[in-house]
Design a protein around this motif. Structure first.
Motif, mmCIF file in Angstrom:
data_model
loop_
_atom_site.group_PDB
_atom_site.id
_atom_site.type_symbol
_atom_site.label_atom_id
_atom_site.label_comp_id
_atom_site.label_asym_id
_atom_site.label_seq_id
_atom_site.Cartn_x
_atom_site.Cartn_y
_atom_site.Cartn_z
ATOM 1 N N THR A 37 -41.870 -33.460 15.750
ATOM 2 C CA THR A 37 -42.935 -32.927 14.894
ATOM 3 C C THR A 37 -44.304 -33.202 15.514
ATOM 4 N N MET A 38 -44.498 -34.410 16.062
ATOM 5 C CA MET A 38 -45.788 -34.742 16.663
ATOM 6 C C MET A 38 -46.048 -33.880 17.898
ATOM 7 N N ARG A 39 -44.998 -33.578 18.653
ATOM 8 C CA ARG A 39 -45.173 -32.695 19.810
ATOM 9 C C ARG A 39 -45.520 -31.279 19.363
ATOM 10 N N LEU A 40 -44.893 -30.832 18.278
ATOM 11 C CA LEU A 40 -45.222 -29.514 17.727
ATOM 12 C C LEU A 40 -46.686 -29.453 17.334
ATOM 13 N N ARG A 78 -52.380 -27.636 18.190
ATOM 14 C CA ARG A 78 -53.805 -27.935 18.394
ATOM 15 C C ARG A 78 -54.340 -27.260 19.656
ATOM 16 N N GLU A 79 -53.471 -27.045 20.618
ATOM 17 C CA GLU A 79 -53.896 -26.413 21.866
ATOM 18 C C GLU A 79 -53.834 -24.893 21.813
ATOM 19 N N VAL A 138 -53.838 -28.292 11.392
ATOM 20 C CA VAL A 138 -52.465 -28.496 10.940
ATOM 21 C C VAL A 138 -52.053 -29.915 11.314
ATOM 22 N N GLY A 139 -51.768 -30.734 10.304
ATOM 23 C CA GLY A 139 -51.401 -32.126 10.544
ATOM 24 C C GLY A 139 -50.049 -32.463 9.954
ATOM 25 N N VAL A 140 -49.721 -33.753 10.004
ATOM 26 C CA VAL A 140 -48.423 -34.225 9.509
ATOM 27 C C VAL A 140 -48.237 -33.882 8.037
ATOM 28 N N ALA A 174 -51.305 -21.511 6.530
ATOM 29 C CA ALA A 174 -51.946 -21.262 5.232
ATOM 30 C C ALA A 174 -51.830 -22.478 4.325
ATOM 31 N N LEU A 175 -50.698 -23.173 4.387
ATOM 32 C CA LEU A 175 -50.517 -24.375 3.574
ATOM 33 C C LEU A 175 -51.459 -25.482 4.035
ATOM 34 N N ALA A 176 -51.628 -25.624 5.357
ATOM 35 C CA ALA A 176 -52.566 -26.623 5.879
ATOM 36 C C ALA A 176 -53.992 -26.331 5.415
ATOM 37 N N ASP A 177 -54.384 -25.066 5.449
ATOM 38 C CA ASP A 177 -55.724 -24.686 4.992
ATOM 39 C C ASP A 177 -55.898 -24.986 3.507
#
Length: 460
Positions: A267-270, A275-276, A285-287, A349-352
């Motif tokens: 998940t952290m690699r995703l 981010r890039e 988009v975070g954890v 959209a959920l992160a936003d």
């Protein structure tokens, strides 16, 4: 003519509100819908618009007072005459009424005024009044607190919370000159203190100004003689409502908490890859967003976690949608606003939605619609560096998931030991609604998505 305005029901049957600040004073001329005060309920800070155009004749309460619904707030002197179709005034000076109908002021949230049996009723006009002598008592329209354009533009005040405004007042800082450091545009305590410190050298020698002294005193360690031995803080507003809700939840729903530590390296690699991705510039988009998406997917497979216990009806109510609550620590206390229909949103959209929701909640402007109607909640211990906890259910919900800090540590991987990103999940659930097996399977499904994000494509 004198017109009175009483504190209306601001929603959810809340019995009282605290006056944060007045925007008018006796003698001020006000226009219709001009903001006259800010009041704080157990849910949010609300701006009260004026129901009249006229001159303020009296304020019945001061800033900081707690006022019950229906109590007199403010009195106006208005030039408008009583409407032609107003009730006639009797010789005793009171409004005459027919024996089969009594007119009652219709404040916001009180519902429609009583109807006389068999008689058609006209829709009340905005600002209609019942007359008692020379006093017009407000019969407020239901949309009194809905957004409305003022007849005259008013100065937009800096966005801040009541404790921050009080700090600024104590330090002699004009908030209009303070620039918010965060992306939300909300002025924080740190912003005010930093501004006060910048002013100190210009007004007095370093360390001798009132501002610097006030800040140093506030930060003084216990036992150095620089502060009071006891401080008493009134229990009101969000803190009072949160305490009542937690007690009600703890002593109504039998809580069970189960824990699972999961390898979230994939998940952290995703997230690093997202981010890039230039296509996602402007999105964070975070954890929390990934966990939120995993929860929505898992709730689709385990509807018993997305439910409530209806004691009165003797039923278990399962929802076909997810209103995902996010516990947010604010300067006013803990609030749990929710994202409506979160299951229908993709990850970005959920992160936003989560970012916007927490920003609004911390500014104290989350409306009642966002603070009610949740079906499942998340709480993030990890932002405080905590690994796990036993979260208390938001009243009326079957489950709440706590996120621990992501830590890099040795972990069994592919038959060996490697440094991996690891997180502990803490799930509390209502044992009336959820069996231990159901709770464990739900938690495992969430963990599987975090362990291997590609699994999200397999869940329905």
């Amino acid at each position: 003519m004198i017109a009175q305005f009483r504190l209306p029901d601001l929603g959810e049957g809340l019995p009282e509100a605290e006056i944060v600040q007045w925007h008018v004073a006796p003698g001020d001329s006000v226009t219709l819908n001009q903001t006259i005060a800010e009041v704080e309920t157990a849910k949010a800070i609300v701006e009260l618009p004026s129901p009249f155009a006229g001159v303020v004749s009296e304020l019945s309460h001061a800033a900081g007072d707690v006022v019950s619904v229906g109590e007199l707030l403010i009195t106006f002197d208005i030039e408008e005459e009583a409407p032609a179709d107003a009730a006639p005034v009797s010789d005793s000076g009171t409004a005459a009424t027919s024996p089969d109908e009594v007119r009652t002021p219709n404040l916001v949230g009180y519902g429609a005024p009583p109807r006389a049996a068999g008689r058609p009723q006209r829709r009340a006009r905005a600002g209609s009044r019942a007359v008692t002598g020379d006093t017009a008592v407000l019969d407020a329209p239901h949309d009194l607190l809905a957004p409305a354009a003022s007849e005259e533009p008013r100065h937009e005040r800096p966005r801040s919370t009541p404790p921050v405004r009080k700090l600024a007042k104590d330090l002699g800082v004009d908030l209009a000159l303070v620039e918010a450091s965060g992306v939300t545009g909300v002025i924080t305590r740190a912003d005010v203190e930093a501004f006060a410190l910048r002013l100190a050298p210009a007004s007095a020698p370093a360390g001798s100004s009132d501002e610097a002294h006030a800040i140093d005193t506030a930060a003084a360690p216990i036992g150095d003689g620089g502060g009071a031995r006891e401080t008493r803080i009134p229990i009101r507003g969000v803190r009072k409502a949160t305490a009542a809700a937690m007690v009600r939840s703890a002593f109504t729903a039998p809580h069970v908490t189960t824990f699972l530590t999961v390898d979230v390296t994939a998940t952290m690699r995703l997230l690093d890859a997202l981010r890039e991705d230039r296509r996602l510039d402007g999105h964070r988009v975070g954890v929390l967003a990934v966990v939120a998406k995993a929860v929505c997917l898992a709730l689709g497979r385990h509807p018993e976690l997305n439910a409530r216990w209806d004691e009165e009806a003797g039923e278990i109510v399962q929802y076909g949608y997810v209103n995902l609550g996010i516990a947010a620590a604010t300067e006013r206390g803990l609030v749990v606003p929710n994202v409506k229909d979160a299951e229908a949103l993709d990850l970005v959209a959920l992160a936003d939605a989560l970012a916007e929701l927490t920003s609004v909640a911390r500014s104290g402007r989350a409306g009642l619609d966002r603070l009610t109607g949740g079906t499942f909640s998340l709480t993030n211990f990890g932002v405080f560096g905590v690994d796990a906890g036993t979260p208390i259910l938001n009243p009326g919900e079957a489950g709440i998931l706590g996120l621990g800090a992501v830590r890099r540590q040795p972990w069994e991987f592919e038959g060996g030991v490697a440094l991996r990103d690891v997180m502990t999940l803490s799930l509390s659930f209502d044992h009336r609604l959820v069996d231990g097996e159901q709770g464990s399977r739900f938690l495992r499904d969430v963990a599987d998505v975090l362990r291997e994000p590609g699994r999200a494509m397999l869940l329905r």
